[in-house]
Design an enzyme around this catalytic site. Sequence first.
Site, PDB file in Angstrom:
ATOM      1  N   VAL A 122       1.100  -1.392  -0.270  1.00 39.26           N
ATOM      2  CA  VAL A 122      -0.369  -0.039   0.153  1.00 39.26           C
ATOM      3  C   VAL A 122       1.093   1.374  -0.044  1.00 39.26           C
ATOM      4  CG1 VAL A 122      -1.948   1.568   1.374  1.00 39.26           C
ATOM      5  CG2 VAL A 122      -1.875  -1.880   1.301  1.00 39.26           C
ATOM      6  N   CYS A 123       1.201   1.521   0.372  1.00 42.32           N
ATOM      7  CA  CYS A 123       2.315   2.843   1.537  1.00 42.32           C
ATOM      8  C   CYS A 123       3.352   2.658   0.025  1.00 42.32           C
ATOM      9  CB  CYS A 123       2.898   2.506   2.678  1.00 42.32           C
ATOM     10  SG  CYS A 123       1.214   2.884   3.547  1.00 42.32           S
ATOM     11  N   ILE A 124       3.792   1.608  -0.134  1.00 43.80           N
ATOM     12  CA  ILE A 124       5.629   1.388  -0.650  1.00 43.80           C
ATOM     13  C   ILE A 124       5.023   1.937  -2.367  1.00 43.80           C
ATOM     14  CG2 ILE A 124       7.708   0.578  -1.201  1.00 43.80           C
ATOM     15  CD1 ILE A 124       7.062   2.222   1.310  1.00 43.80           C
TER      16      ILE A 124
END
Length: 217
Positions: A122-124
């Site tokens: 998600v965040c990467i």
Amino acid sequence: MPITATPTPGIQLLTPTDHALVLIDFQSQMSFATKSIDAVELRNNAALISHAAAGFKVPTILTTVAEKSFSGPMFEEITSAFPGQELIDRTSMNTWEDTNVIKVVNAIGKKRLVFAGLWTSVCIVGPTLSALEQGYEVYVITDACGDVSTEAHERAVTRMVQAGARPITSLQYLLELQRDWARGETYELTTGIAKKFGGAYGLGIIYAKTMFGAHEG
């Protein structure tokens, strides 16, 4: 015609001055559900790359999501490497959609970006795919990332590599910044970080220096 080799580094190798490091959502709430990597190893690797970047003066962005209301503080192992640096808190899961982060990216002005954080899928993935699409070169420190399962982490890494991202590891990041033991100005910095955060490699350095007074290069 024969190829003539020259003693020059490849252009894909990272240097301290050619990139920015972006550390994303290394926070308590995110780490609770992280299963693809042990929490101790994750914190250690996060510390290693943070101290490497700080020591080599790599411009670094620290960003969190909902720090005060939900996700908690960023790992102290990271913030201690950058004392006094402001953290950019976001509402967006994709860091690249945050205006304040992008302002700093543009102010730094590096075309090459290195990402690490939680969660990989998600965040990467979000900023990696977004930055690649806008023409940036992107490296991902995969053993300083984690996800809710090994499957989620591995599929995320595969997806990013297929899009053009270059995977590296934490220790590789440190040693690539040094790259030559004859660089005396950062020799003690590099071996000091390795001794503290470099696992068995660091123990080997401690042993060699203590028992034999060994010195690389």
